[in-house]
Design an enzyme around this catalytic site. Structure first.
Site, PDB file in Angstrom:
ATOM      1  N   ASP A 182     -27.199  19.527  13.263  1.00 46.74           N
ATOM      2  CA  ASP A 182     -26.421  18.667  12.816  1.00 46.74           C
ATOM      3  C   ASP A 182     -26.553  18.260  11.259  1.00 46.74           C
ATOM      4  O   ASP A 182     -27.554  18.309  10.640  1.00 46.74           O
ATOM      5  CB  ASP A 182     -26.817  17.247  13.733  1.00 46.74           C
ATOM      6  CG  ASP A 182     -25.772  16.225  13.542  1.00 46.74           C
ATOM      7  OD1 ASP A 182     -25.214  16.047  14.619  1.00 46.74           O
ATOM      8  OD2 ASP A 182     -25.563  15.555  12.457  1.00 46.74           O
ATOM      9  N   ILE A 183     -25.163  17.931  10.652  1.00 49.31           N
ATOM     10  CA  ILE A 183     -25.182  17.685   9.354  1.00 49.31           C
ATOM     11  C   ILE A 183     -26.108  16.248   8.876  1.00 49.31           C
ATOM     12  O   ILE A 183     -26.685  16.367   7.735  1.00 49.31           O
ATOM     13  CB  ILE A 183     -23.921  17.511   8.761  1.00 49.31           C
ATOM     14  CG1 ILE A 183     -23.758  18.115   7.274  1.00 49.31           C
ATOM     15  CG2 ILE A 183     -23.205  16.296   9.098  1.00 49.31           C
ATOM     16  CD1 ILE A 183     -22.351  18.137   6.923  1.00 49.31           C
ATOM     17  N   ASN A 210     -22.011  12.294  24.087  1.00 45.04           N
ATOM     18  CA  ASN A 210     -21.294  10.848  23.627  1.00 45.04           C
ATOM     19  C   ASN A 210     -19.693  11.270  24.345  1.00 45.04           C
ATOM     20  O   ASN A 210     -19.284  12.278  24.152  1.00 45.04           O
ATOM     21  CB  ASN A 210     -21.465  10.500  22.095  1.00 45.04           C
ATOM     22  CG  ASN A 210     -22.543  10.393  21.890  1.00 45.04           C
ATOM     23  OD1 ASN A 210     -23.424   9.590  22.622  1.00 45.04           O
ATOM     24  ND2 ASN A 210     -23.059  10.619  20.850  1.00 45.04           N
ATOM     25  N   GLU A 266     -17.877  10.605  17.637  1.00 44.23           N
ATOM     26  CA  GLU A 266     -17.128  10.736  16.592  1.00 44.23           C
ATOM     27  C   GLU A 266     -16.335  11.835  16.547  1.00 44.23           C
ATOM     28  O   GLU A 266     -15.146  11.868  15.831  1.00 44.23           O
ATOM     29  CB  GLU A 266     -18.301  10.796  15.407  1.00 44.23           C
ATOM     30  CG  GLU A 266     -17.972  10.957  14.103  1.00 44.23           C
ATOM     31  CD  GLU A 266     -19.190  11.306  13.257  1.00 44.23           C
ATOM     32  OE1 GLU A 266     -19.000  11.891  12.311  1.00 44.23           O
ATOM     33  OE2 GLU A 266     -20.348  11.097  13.514  1.00 44.23           O
ATOM     34  N   VAL A 267     -16.619  12.946  17.039  1.00 46.30           N
ATOM     35  CA  VAL A 267     -15.968  14.169  17.074  1.00 46.30           C
ATOM     36  C   VAL A 267     -15.439  14.602  18.369  1.00 46.30           C
ATOM     37  O   VAL A 267     -16.318  14.873  19.305  1.00 46.30           O
ATOM     38  CB  VAL A 267     -16.797  15.387  16.172  1.00 46.30           C
ATOM     39  CG1 VAL A 267     -15.854  16.535  16.275  1.00 46.30           C
ATOM     40  CG2 VAL A 267     -17.459  14.983  14.836  1.00 46.30           C
ATOM     41  N   HIS A 278     -19.503  18.326  22.815  1.00 45.64           N
ATOM     42  CA  HIS A 278     -20.759  18.673  22.161  1.00 45.64           C
ATOM     43  C   HIS A 278     -22.002  18.123  22.753  1.00 45.64           C
ATOM     44  O   HIS A 278     -21.887  16.842  23.238  1.00 45.64           O
ATOM     45  CB  HIS A 278     -20.945  18.749  20.918  1.00 45.64           C
ATOM     46  CG  HIS A 278     -20.520  17.403  20.407  1.00 45.64           C
ATOM     47  ND1 HIS A 278     -19.442  16.775  20.028  1.00 45.64           N
ATOM     48  CD2 HIS A 278     -21.389  16.496  19.869  1.00 45.64           C
ATOM     49  CE1 HIS A 278     -19.534  15.703  19.699  1.00 45.64           C
ATOM     50  NE2 HIS A 278     -20.566  15.424  19.229  1.00 45.64           N
ATOM     51  N   HIS A 336     -25.973  16.930  21.977  1.00 48.71           N
ATOM     52  CA  HIS A 336     -26.964  16.695  20.950  1.00 48.71           C
ATOM     53  C   HIS A 336     -28.202  17.187  21.666  1.00 48.71           C
ATOM     54  O   HIS A 336     -28.634  16.632  22.582  1.00 48.71           O
ATOM     55  CB  HIS A 336     -27.191  15.278  20.517  1.00 48.71           C
ATOM     56  CG  HIS A 336     -25.958  15.000  19.726  1.00 48.71           C
ATOM     57  ND1 HIS A 336     -25.883  14.522  18.428  1.00 48.71           N
ATOM     58  CD2 HIS A 336     -24.735  14.219  20.335  1.00 48.71           C
ATOM     59  CE1 HIS A 336     -24.591  14.008  18.217  1.00 48.71           C
ATOM     60  NE2 HIS A 336     -23.949  14.001  19.258  1.00 48.71           N
TER      61      HIS A 336
HETATM   62  P1  5GP Z   1     -20.660  12.481  18.317  1.00 48.91           P
HETATM   63  O1  5GP Z   1     -20.711  10.874  17.912  1.00 48.91           O
HETATM   64  O2  5GP Z   1     -19.199  12.928  18.261  1.00 48.91           O
HETATM   65  O3  5GP Z   1     -21.368  12.577  19.456  1.00 48.91           O
HETATM   66  O4  5GP Z   1     -21.556  13.318  16.982  1.00 48.91           O
HETATM   67  C1  5GP Z   1     -21.057  13.994  16.169  1.00 48.91           C
HETATM   68  C2  5GP Z   1     -22.025  14.523  15.422  1.00 48.91           C
HETATM   69  O5  5GP Z   1     -21.708  15.500  14.630  1.00 48.91           O
HETATM   70  C3  5GP Z   1     -22.637  13.570  14.452  1.00 48.91           C
HETATM   71  O6  5GP Z   1     -24.419  13.597  14.685  1.00 48.91           O
HETATM   72  C4  5GP Z   1     -22.358  14.163  12.953  1.00 48.91           C
HETATM   73  O7  5GP Z   1     -23.668  13.940  12.175  1.00 48.91           O
HETATM   74  C5  5GP Z   1     -22.172  15.441  13.170  1.00 48.91           C
HETATM   75  N1  5GP Z   1     -21.079  16.198  12.241  1.00 48.91           N
HETATM   76  C6  5GP Z   1     -20.077  15.429  11.698  1.00 48.91           C
HETATM   77  N2  5GP Z   1     -19.647  16.208  11.084  1.00 48.91           N
HETATM   78  C7  5GP Z   1     -20.390  17.636  10.936  1.00 48.91           C
HETATM   79  C8  5GP Z   1     -20.195  18.737  10.166  1.00 48.91           C
HETATM   80  O8  5GP Z   1     -19.086  19.035   9.309  1.00 48.91           O
HETATM   81  N3  5GP Z   1     -21.050  19.714  10.324  1.00 48.91           N
HETATM   82  C9  5GP Z   1     -22.075  19.411  10.977  1.00 48.91           C
HETATM   83  N4  5GP Z   1     -22.996  20.475  11.285  1.00 48.91           N
HETATM   84  N5  5GP Z   1     -22.378  18.433  11.844  1.00 48.91           N
HETATM   85  C10 5GP Z   1     -21.322  17.360  11.693  1.00 48.91           C
END
Ligand code: 5GP
Length: 126
Positions: free
Chosen positions: A35-36, A97, A105-106, A110, A112
């Site tokens: 994760d970034i 999520n 968010e994305v 996926h 975590h």
């Molecule tokens: P979500 O809220 O969708 O479950 O989590 C999305 C995750 O993607 C977040 O923890 C965020 O830090 C990570 N993320 C967002 N953009 C990028 C990216 O460009 N590269 C990587 N490696 N992680 C990302």
């Protein structure tokens, strides 16, 4: 259509090679990278390569091979990182999520994998 996949999401771009990633593991159907913005010392994201929005979409429409590969990759990363309690690790948390209440968010499915410290309460009180 119940599942509307946006192919411009950031993970779709990573999967197409348009954006770099810090790769942890890749198989035929699955990719995993760090994760970034890590929320714990170990914070790995595991994604199916197919265009699935979230957990329920993936498990409703993915092939058995995709689902099995995804599950095995997740377990292998947990083992490789030394997190598995059955092998002397201190444990971990797997989070997926989805949607508005899940604060996804994305919009590419996926999981975590978080570990390397005590992760505290599962869900903060409202
Ligand atoms: P979500 O809220 O969708 O479950 O989590 C999305 C995750 O993607 C977040 O923890 C965020 O830090 C990570 N993320 C967002 N953009 C990028 C990216 O460009 N590269 C990587 N490696 N992680 C990302």
């Amino acid at each position: 259509m119940p599942y509307d996949y946006d192919d411009q999401n950031i993970f779709a771009k990573i999967l197409r090679g348009e954006i770099p990633n810090d790769m942890v593991m890749e198989t035929e159907h699955t990719i995993a990278f760090n994760d970034i913005g890590p929320k714990a010392p170990i914070h790995v994201l595991v994604l199916p390569k197919g265009s699935y929005v979230n957990h329920d979409h993936f498990h409703a429409e993915a092939t058995d091979a995709e689902i099995l590969d995804f599950a095995r990759v997740t377990a292998r990363i947990i083992a490789d990182k030394g997190l598995a309690p059955g092998s002397g690790g201190d444990g971990y948390r797997v989070i997926g999520n989805a949607g508005i209440d899940g604060l996804q968010e994305v919009p590419h499915y996926h999981l975590h994998i978080l570990g390397g410290r005590n992760l505290g309460a599962m869900v903060p009180s409202a």
